[in-house]
Write a protein that holds these residues in place. Structure first.
Motif, PDB file in Angstrom:
ATOM      1  N   ASP A 271       0.808  -1.218   0.000  1.00 24.51           N
ATOM      2  CA  ASP A 271       0.000   0.000   0.000  1.00 24.51           C
ATOM      3  C   ASP A 271       0.847   1.276   0.000  1.00 24.51           C
ATOM      4  O   ASP A 271       0.341   2.356  -0.307  1.00 24.51           O
ATOM      5  N   HIS A 272       2.126   1.168   0.313  1.00 18.78           N
ATOM      6  CA  HIS A 272       2.959   2.370   0.359  1.00 18.78           C
ATOM      7  C   HIS A 272       4.400   1.999   0.019  1.00 18.78           C
ATOM      8  O   HIS A 272       5.290   2.033   0.875  1.00 18.78           O
ATOM      9  N   PRO A 273       4.654   1.627  -1.266  1.00 25.10           N
ATOM     10  CA  PRO A 273       6.011   1.200  -1.636  1.00 25.10           C
ATOM     11  C   PRO A 273       7.026   2.332  -1.510  1.00 25.10           C
ATOM     12  O   PRO A 273       6.718   3.486  -1.799  1.00 25.10           O
ATOM     13  N   VAL A 274       8.212   1.978  -1.082  1.00 27.08           N
ATOM     14  CA  VAL A 274       9.280   2.961  -0.893  1.00 27.08           C
ATOM     15  C   VAL A 274      10.106   3.122  -2.167  1.00 27.08           C
ATOM     16  O   VAL A 274      10.585   4.204  -2.484  1.00 27.08           O
ATOM     17  N   SER A 275      10.278   1.999  -2.893  1.00 27.14           N
ATOM     18  CA  SER A 275      11.015   2.018  -4.157  1.00 27.14           C
ATOM     19  C   SER A 275      10.133   1.389  -5.231  1.00 27.14           C
ATOM     20  O   SER A 275       9.168   0.691  -4.913  1.00 27.14           O
ATOM     21  N   PRO A 276      10.459   1.596  -6.513  1.00 28.62           N
ATOM     22  CA  PRO A 276       9.646   0.983  -7.575  1.00 28.62           C
ATOM     23  C   PRO A 276       9.881  -0.525  -7.674  1.00 28.62           C
ATOM     24  O   PRO A 276       9.143  -1.215  -8.343  1.00 28.62           O
ATOM     25  N   GLY A 277      10.914  -1.020  -7.050  1.00 26.86           N
ATOM     26  CA  GLY A 277      11.219  -2.437  -7.127  1.00 26.86           C
ATOM     27  C   GLY A 277      10.399  -3.256  -6.145  1.00 26.86           C
ATOM     28  O   GLY A 277       9.526  -2.754  -5.450  1.00 26.86           O
ATOM     29  N   GLU A 278      10.745  -4.553  -6.121  1.00 31.31           N
ATOM     30  CA  GLU A 278      10.065  -5.442  -5.187  1.00 31.31           C
ATOM     31  C   GLU A 278      10.487  -5.148  -3.751  1.00 31.31           C
ATOM     32  O   GLU A 278       9.710  -5.259  -2.830  1.00 31.31           O
ATOM     33  N   ARG A 279      11.774  -4.766  -3.633  1.00 25.69           N
ATOM     34  CA  ARG A 279      12.303  -4.536  -2.292  1.00 25.69           C
ATOM     35  C   ARG A 279      12.933  -3.148  -2.181  1.00 25.69           C
ATOM     36  O   ARG A 279      13.170  -2.476  -3.184  1.00 25.69           O
ATOM     37  N   TYR A 280      13.232  -2.752  -0.992  1.00 25.15           N
ATOM     38  CA  TYR A 280      13.918  -1.484  -0.764  1.00 25.15           C
ATOM     39  C   TYR A 280      14.910  -1.677   0.380  1.00 25.15           C
ATOM     40  O   TYR A 280      14.838  -2.671   1.122  1.00 25.15           O
ATOM     41  N   GLY A 281      15.851  -0.747   0.462  1.00 25.96           N
ATOM     42  CA  GLY A 281      16.829  -0.819   1.544  1.00 25.96           C
ATOM     43  C   GLY A 281      16.252  -0.152   2.781  1.00 25.96           C
ATOM     44  O   GLY A 281      16.083   1.058   2.789  1.00 25.96           O
ATOM     45  N   PHE A 282      15.960  -0.944   3.796  1.00 21.33           N
ATOM     46  CA  PHE A 282      15.367  -0.313   4.989  1.00 21.33           C
ATOM     47  C   PHE A 282      16.430   0.031   6.030  1.00 21.33           C
ATOM     48  O   PHE A 282      16.194   0.825   6.933  1.00 21.33           O
ATOM     49  N   VAL A 283      17.600  -0.584   5.900  1.00 18.20           N
ATOM     50  CA  VAL A 283      18.754  -0.147   6.686  1.00 18.20           C
ATOM     51  C   VAL A 283      19.877   0.124   5.709  1.00 18.20           C
ATOM     52  O   VAL A 283      20.102  -0.664   4.783  1.00 18.20           O
ATOM     53  N   TYR A 284      20.547   1.243   5.862  1.00 22.18           N
ATOM     54  CA  TYR A 284      21.696   1.536   5.011  1.00 22.18           C
ATOM     55  C   TYR A 284      22.677   2.364   5.818  1.00 22.18           C
ATOM     56  O   TYR A 284      22.340   3.435   6.311  1.00 22.18           O
ATOM     57  N   GLU A 285      23.869   1.853   5.980  1.00 25.08           N
ATOM     58  CA  GLU A 285      24.877   2.582   6.748  1.00 25.08           C
ATOM     59  C   GLU A 285      26.227   2.538   6.031  1.00 25.08           C
ATOM     60  O   GLU A 285      26.581   1.530   5.422  1.00 25.08           O
ATOM     61  N   ILE A 286      26.958   3.640   6.108  1.00 22.61           N
ATOM     62  CA  ILE A 286      28.337   3.686   5.619  1.00 22.61           C
ATOM     63  C   ILE A 286      29.222   4.191   6.754  1.00 22.61           C
ATOM     64  O   ILE A 286      28.946   5.229   7.357  1.00 22.61           O
ATOM     65  N   ASN A 287      30.264   3.443   7.032  1.00 24.99           N
ATOM     66  CA  ASN A 287      31.205   3.823   8.080  1.00 24.99           C
ATOM     67  C   ASN A 287      32.368   4.584   7.446  1.00 24.99           C
ATOM     68  O   ASN A 287      33.215   4.004   6.764  1.00 24.99           O
ATOM     69  N   TYR A 288      32.399   5.904   7.670  1.00 26.40           N
ATOM     70  CA  TYR A 288      33.430   6.737   7.047  1.00 26.40           C
ATOM     71  C   TYR A 288      34.779   6.670   7.761  1.00 26.40           C
ATOM     72  O   TYR A 288      35.731   7.317   7.331  1.00 26.40           O
ATOM     73  N   LEU A 289      34.873   5.904   8.817  1.00 23.94           N
ATOM     74  CA  LEU A 289      36.193   5.650   9.380  1.00 23.94           C
ATOM     75  C   LEU A 289      36.915   4.591   8.561  1.00 23.94           C
ATOM     76  O   LEU A 289      38.108   4.391   8.702  1.00 23.94           O
ATOM     77  N   ARG A 290      36.166   3.917   7.702  1.00 22.41           N
ATOM     78  CA  ARG A 290      36.762   2.871   6.882  1.00 22.41           C
ATOM     79  C   ARG A 290      36.769   3.198   5.396  1.00 22.41           C
ATOM     80  O   ARG A 290      37.617   2.712   4.662  1.00 22.41           O
ATOM     81  N   CYS A 291      35.793   3.967   4.936  1.00 21.27           N
ATOM     82  CA  CYS A 291      35.621   4.193   3.499  1.00 21.27           C
ATOM     83  C   CYS A 291      36.877   4.795   2.879  1.00 21.27           C
ATOM     84  O   CYS A 291      37.454   5.745   3.410  1.00 21.27           O
ATOM     85  N   ILE A 292      37.295   4.241   1.756  1.00 14.80           N
ATOM     86  CA  ILE A 292      38.469   4.759   1.040  1.00 14.80           C
ATOM     87  C   ILE A 292      38.049   5.486  -0.243  1.00 14.80           C
ATOM     88  O   ILE A 292      38.870   5.811  -1.087  1.00 14.80           O
ATOM     89  N   HIS A 293      36.743   5.701  -0.420  1.00 18.56           N
ATOM     90  CA  HIS A 293      36.200   6.457  -1.559  1.00 18.56           C
ATOM     91  C   HIS A 293      36.667   5.919  -2.910  1.00 18.56           C
ATOM     92  O   HIS A 293      37.013   6.678  -3.809  1.00 18.56           O
ATOM     93  N   CYS A 294      36.658   4.615  -3.007  1.00 16.07           N
ATOM     94  CA  CYS A 294      37.075   3.990  -4.266  1.00 16.07           C
ATOM     95  C   CYS A 294      35.957   4.024  -5.302  1.00 16.07           C
ATOM     96  O   CYS A 294      36.193   3.846  -6.488  1.00 16.07           O
ATOM     97  N   ASP A 295      34.706   4.192  -4.851  1.00 15.20           N
ATOM     98  CA  ASP A 295      33.531   4.239  -5.729  1.00 15.20           C
ATOM     99  C   ASP A 295      33.145   2.889  -6.327  1.00 15.20           C
ATOM    100  O   ASP A 295      32.350   2.839  -7.266  1.00 15.20           O
TER     101      ASP A 295
END
Ligand code: SF4
Ligand code: SF4
Length: 222
Positions: A76-100
């Motif tokens: 009744d209230h989809p978050v993304s157009p797909g079947e699923r969506y990311g309900f948790v998303y975290e990035i730890n910038y103490l580790r990220c090396i920005h490689c993309d």
């Protein structure tokens, strides 16, 4: 005499035209188009989230600093157009090396990088960006955290680079728009500056591509 000659070289470099140092941060140089800065999670023009919670970004990340959990969209209230969506998303910038690599891996262009790299933290919790912080706001702009120093177009210039490799391994995709529409931005203009290889190389590459069963659009035949 040798000494005077040496100082002459030094003094010649002291003219304003030769100055390479600028008073930072009052004056900042423009960032390169492909600079990898702080990430954003993008949304489509209708406001829906692009992330489908597939976890490919987390799987490819060499620093293991992304944590994603996917979930079925509520009917009744989809978050993304797909079947699923990311309900948790975290990035730890103490580790990220920005490689993309996360940006390369993402099938929906959900995760991209801004041009912001001037951010520092007073505690570890602030360094772990949550989905609420990474998601662009209702204008499609990156949210600004108190510990971030944004300038100019650092928050709008988030997706203006093409992927390093096309899906079919072809180099001649210059000027093709690969990006889907983004909230507050629309479809971004393609990046300029990539050039197809010289004709003989292109012929070899095309032959090699066809030998692997791909058509002119880089689609594999199965
Ligand atoms: S830029 Fe690289 S290190 Fe940072 S989250 Fe993405 S894949 Fe991981
Ligand atoms: S950001 Fe992209 S790769 Fe990562 S979980 Fe979302 S859709 Fe998948």
């Amino acid at each position: 005499m040798g000494l005077a000659k040496g100082f002459g070289v030094t003094f010649r470099q002291m003219g304003a035209a030769n100055r390479v140092t600028v008073p930072y941060p009052q004056q900042k140089r423009d960032k390169p188009e492909r600079l990898h800065g702080r990430h954003v999670l993008n949304r489509y023009e209708d406001g829906m989230e692009k992330c489908i919670g597939c976890e490919l970004c987390a799987g490819v990340c060499p620093a293991k600093c992304i944590y994603v959990r996917g979930k079925d969209n509520p009917e009744d209230h989809p978050v993304s157009p797909g079947e699923r969506y990311g309900f948790v998303y975290e990035i730890n910038y103490l580790r990220c090396i920005h490689c993309d690599l996360c940006v390369e891996a993402c099938p929906t262009e959900a995760i991209t990088e801004t041009k912001l790299f001037e951010f520092s933290f007073a505690n570890r919790q602030d360094a772990i960006y949550t989905k609420d912080e990474l998601l662009v706001d209702d204008d499609g702009r990156a949210q600004r955290m108190p510990w971030e120093h944004w300038e100019g177009h650092e928050d709008t210039h988030t997706s203006a680079w093409m992927r390093a490799t096309s899906s079919g391994g072809r180099a001649d995709y210059e000027n093709r728009v690969n990006w889907s529409g983004e909230l507050g931005v629309g479809v971004r203009a393609p990046e300029q500056g990539q050039h197809a290889p010289a004709a003989p190389v292109a012929t070899v590459a095309t032959d090699a591509t066809n030998a692997h069963g791909s058509d002119d659009h880089g689609q594999a035949h199965h």
